[in-house]
Design a protein around this motif. Structure first.
Motif, mmCIF file in Angstrom:
data_model
loop_
_atom_site.group_PDB
_atom_site.id
_atom_site.type_symbol
_atom_site.label_atom_id
_atom_site.label_comp_id
_atom_site.label_asym_id
_atom_site.label_seq_id
_atom_site.Cartn_x
_atom_site.Cartn_y
_atom_site.Cartn_z
ATOM 1 N N GLY A 20 0.776 -1.225 0.000
ATOM 2 C CA GLY A 20 0.000 0.000 0.000
ATOM 3 C C GLY A 20 0.807 1.275 0.000
ATOM 4 O O GLY A 20 0.244 2.364 0.127
ATOM 5 N N LYS A 21 2.124 1.176 -0.134
ATOM 6 C CA LYS A 21 2.944 2.373 -0.202
ATOM 7 C C LYS A 21 2.980 2.887 -1.639
ATOM 8 O O LYS A 21 2.674 2.157 -2.572
ATOM 9 C CB LYS A 21 4.365 2.079 0.283
ATOM 10 N N VAL A 22 3.355 4.147 -1.804
ATOM 11 C CA VAL A 22 3.414 4.760 -3.129
ATOM 12 C C VAL A 22 4.865 4.786 -3.590
ATOM 13 O O VAL A 22 5.741 5.291 -2.900
ATOM 14 C CB VAL A 22 2.837 6.194 -3.100
ATOM 15 N N LYS A 23 5.099 4.226 -4.773
ATOM 16 C CA LYS A 23 6.439 4.130 -5.337
ATOM 17 C C LYS A 23 6.590 5.182 -6.431
ATOM 18 O O LYS A 23 5.693 5.355 -7.256
ATOM 19 C CB LYS A 23 6.631 2.728 -5.908
ATOM 20 N N ALA A 24 7.740 5.894 -6.431
ATOM 21 C CA ALA A 24 7.978 6.955 -7.406
ATOM 22 C C ALA A 24 9.438 6.954 -7.813
ATOM 23 O O ALA A 24 10.290 6.416 -7.110
ATOM 24 C CB ALA A 24 7.607 8.310 -6.815
ATOM 25 N N ALA A 25 9.721 7.591 -8.955
ATOM 26 C CA ALA A 25 11.102 7.727 -9.412
ATOM 27 C C ALA A 25 11.823 8.737 -8.538
ATOM 28 O O ALA A 25 11.216 9.633 -7.956
ATOM 29 C CB ALA A 25 11.122 8.172 -10.868
ATOM 30 N N GLN A 26 13.129 8.599 -8.447
ATOM 31 C CA GLN A 26 13.941 9.540 -7.681
ATOM 32 C C GLN A 26 13.935 10.899 -8.383
ATOM 33 O O GLN A 26 13.922 10.975 -9.602
ATOM 34 C CB GLN A 26 15.381 9.036 -7.585
ATOM 35 N N ALA A 27 13.963 11.956 -7.599
ATOM 36 C CA ALA A 27 13.952 13.316 -8.148
ATOM 37 C C ALA A 27 15.364 13.776 -8.482
ATOM 38 O O ALA A 27 16.341 13.264 -7.944
ATOM 39 C CB ALA A 27 13.318 14.267 -7.148
ATOM 40 N N THR A 49 10.097 5.136 -2.127
ATOM 41 C CA THR A 49 8.724 5.234 -1.630
ATOM 42 C C THR A 49 8.521 6.628 -1.044
ATOM 43 O O THR A 49 9.437 7.205 -0.467
ATOM 44 C CB THR A 49 8.437 4.170 -0.555
ATOM 45 N N LEU A 50 7.329 7.143 -1.221
ATOM 46 C CA LEU A 50 7.031 8.486 -0.744
ATOM 47 C C LEU A 50 6.812 8.486 0.762
ATOM 48 O O LEU A 50 6.420 7.474 1.349
ATOM 49 C CB LEU A 50 5.775 9.026 -1.429
#
Length: 66
Positions: A20-27, A49-50
């Motif tokens: 249930g965590k949100v996965k995103a690309a590195q900034a 993960t955010l």
């Protein structure tokens, strides 16, 4: 009741993990890498993960994500 819409920008940028965590690309990897340190570039590979407050905002924009 009509269907809720998923924010198009969110479905392109984020995925949900099984827990249930949100996965995103590195900034910070779009441009300007010449001035960044090698350590920064190494650590910015892959995904992350955010944090909980950010994840709460994104989950509100993705009503049908798990």
């Amino acid at each position: 009741m009509p269907k809720m819409k998923t924010k198009s920008s969110c479905k392109k940028r984020f995925k949900m993990t099984a827990s249930g965590k949100v996965k995103a690309a590195q900034a910070g990897k779009q441009h300007g890498m010449i001035k960044r340190s090698n350590k920064f570039l190494r650590n910015a590979r892959g995904t992350t993960t955010l944090s909980a407050p950010d994840a709460k905002i994104i989950k509100g924009m993705m009503p049908y994500a798990r």
